[in-house]
Design an enzyme around this catalytic site. Structure first.
Site, PDB file in Angstrom:
ATOM      1  N   GLY A  17       0.907  -1.328  -0.096  1.00  0.00           N
ATOM      2  CA  GLY A  17      -0.096  -0.090   0.038  1.00  0.00           C
ATOM      3  C   GLY A  17       0.807   1.133  -0.122  1.00  0.00           C
ATOM      4  N   SER A  18       0.353   2.200   0.679  1.00  0.00           N
ATOM      5  CA  SER A  18       0.830   3.553   0.501  1.00  0.00           C
ATOM      6  C   SER A  18       2.098   3.740   1.572  1.00  0.00           C
ATOM      7  CB  SER A  18      -0.073   4.723   0.836  1.00  0.00           C
ATOM      8  OG  SER A  18      -0.634   4.623   2.211  1.00  0.00           O
ATOM      9  N   GLY A  30       2.435   1.918   5.433  1.00  0.00           N
ATOM     10  CA  GLY A  30       3.454   1.441   5.740  1.00  0.00           C
ATOM     11  C   GLY A  30       3.994   2.133   7.242  1.00  0.00           C
ATOM     12  N   GLU A  71       5.688  -3.407   0.902  1.00  0.00           N
ATOM     13  CA  GLU A  71       5.613  -2.962  -0.395  1.00  0.00           C
ATOM     14  C   GLU A  71       4.883  -1.672  -0.515  1.00  0.00           C
ATOM     15  OE1 GLU A  71       4.251  -3.942  -4.848  1.00  0.00           O
ATOM     16  OE2 GLU A  71       4.767  -5.759  -3.512  1.00  0.00           O
TER      17      GLU A  71
END
Length: 465
Positions: free
Chosen positions: A208-209, A213, A230
């Site tokens: 995600g963003s 994270g 990721e």
């Protein structure tokens, strides 16, 4: 009780509505995962491989329905949505094929009187948090190796694509996976954090963003568990003066605009050697103008809407700001009939006369926009490619492989492509640096994120010290 409402970008209507998991649902799910753990990890790898293989077969058999749901939930053209199932099959098959070697114990050299080896043992319950942009591919990257390694899995999917979680669960249920081994939960952000902090959860796989994270890192702080992150990208491409221009242009434009640019590893910055700049620009404009922007349920559409109007408005804001700062739009967006402000339908755009002071060249766009700059030489290209807080992938186009590999060594990124872009080879480690994340999925290395080493030092009866 809170509910999830998935608004389809196709027509702005509610496509899916689901009730979020209650506190009791969450507790029961985690308890089932913990209970199933000992049985599942004791099961031979050969048996775990059969369950995973059959689940993949079920997904492939339901490709048409899954493709239609992807299109309506997140807007990818129906002409391409089925390709996601093909990708799931490719990745899953590869991970199943390499599991035995990847999970094998490490035997140490003989030492008289002793046996010494290192086993790769499962972590426990893995919590997978998956996004909407490649809803099956991003999830399968963690789910299949986690299960193969002997972990139980709880999946939380994006509120935009809740049916993906249900379809994956359905596939494993269909093949008789034991209760508690794979589950899903529809969760709020607050409850997602609570699951991360549950003592039974031993690894978090998040896609995600960057802010998302950071949330995961904060939630796992002090728990001494692992996480794989990721995150975003602002991936660059460089077309050298010796490149095959036709191939480079077709490849880069596809890498920039496939999935309406909503790819973490999509090309968002293009650097072109000054000697071929005009030719590349001319050909790029030709390619972009061939796109058909339209409803994604129309088989002739090659560019669908963004996932929501707010996402399209964010991209419009970046572009408008860049133009005010001197960027030149190369595409007349009025040529695309479905391009309409206030909707998720956004025409593609190429921007020249950009620089790195503009948000469109340093902030993740996640839309069908490509900023283009001329460079004098390899040194300038490398400097600009590395001038980013992200580092997921980068692409270099050249007919000199030796020079290309030397350039690749100097690019600060997780993956470097030569003469291609925007593709995940399941045999290679998928990894980011800087704000693109931490950890790894896919490849033999990906299994290491989902296991821990356990050493065995065995003195044989009558052996030396």
């Amino acid at each position: 009780m809170d509910r999830i409402r998935t608004i389809s970008p196709v027509d702005g209507q509610i496509y899916v509505e689901r009730t979020m998991a209650s506190a009791g649902d969450i507790s029961a799910s985690i308890a089932r995962a913990e209970k199933a753990q000992s049985y599942w990890q004791a099961l031979p790898l050969s048996a775990r491989k059969v369950f995973c293989s059959k689940a993949v077969e079920y997904l492939v058999a339901n490709k048409r329905v899954i493709a239609e749901e992807i299109t309506w939930m997140m807007g990818r053209p129906i002409a391409f949505s089925g390709g996601e199932v093909d990708g799931v099959e490719e990745r899953a098959r590869h991970m199943i094929a390499i599991a035995e070697d990847s999970l094998a114990s490490i035997a140490l050299p003989d030492k008289p009187g002793f046996n010494r080896y290192i086993k790769r043992v499962p972590l426990g319950t893995v919590f997978v948090i998956a996004p909407w942009n490649y809803p099956y591919l991003t999830a399968i990257n963690a789910i299949i190796p986690a299960l193969l390694a002997g972990n139980t899995v709880v999946l939380k999917h994006s509120a935009q694509t809740p049916l993906c979680a249900e379809r994956l669960f359905e596939a494993f249920q269909h093949v008789g996976l034991p209760e508690g081994v794979f589950q899903y939960l529809h969760l709020s952000h607050a409850d997602t954090e609570k699951v991360i902090q549950a003592t039974q959860v031993r690894h978090v796989a998040f896609t995600g963003s960057v802010p998302g994270g950071a949330m995961v890192e904060k939630a796992v702080a002090g728990r001494f568990i692992s996480s794989g992150l990721e995150l975003g990208g602002k991936d660059p491409a460089y077309i050298r003066k010796d490149a095959d221009i036709e191939t480079a242009v077709e490849t880069v434009i596809d890498g920039a605009f496939f999935n309406s640019g909503q790819s973490c590893c999509g090309i968002e910055r293009l650097y072109i050697h000054q000697s071929i700049y005009d030719e590349v620009i001319e050909k790029s404009v030709e390619v972009v103008r061939r796109y058909q922007l339209g409803r994604p349920d129309d088989t002739s559409t090659t560019l669908g809407p963004l996932v929501k109007t707010g996402a399209a408005d964010f991209v419009r804001g970046q572009v408008d700001e860049a133009i005010r700062q001197g960027a030149m739009p190369l595409i007349d967006q009025s040529e695309f009939a479905m391009h309409k402000p206030g909707t998720p339908y956004l025409a593609p755009q190429l921007l020249s006369h950009v620089n790195h002071s503009m948000r469109v060249m340093h902030e993740e766009t996640f839309g069908p926009v490509l900023g283009v700059m001329s460079v004098a030489d390899d040194h300038e290209a490398l400097s600009l490619m590395n001038d980013s807080e992200f580092g997921l992938t980068a692409a270099v186009f050249t007919q000199d492989q030796q020079v290309g590999e030397r350039l690749a060594d100097d690019i600060d990124t997780g993956t470097v492509f030569l003469n291609r872009c925007d593709y995940l080879d399941p045999g290679l480690a998928w990894v980011g640096v800087k704000n693109s994340g931490r950890g790894c999925t896919l490849s033999q290395v990906g299994f290491e994120m989902l296991t821990r080493p356990k050493s065995y030092h065995i003195k044989k009866p009558g052996g030396d010290k």
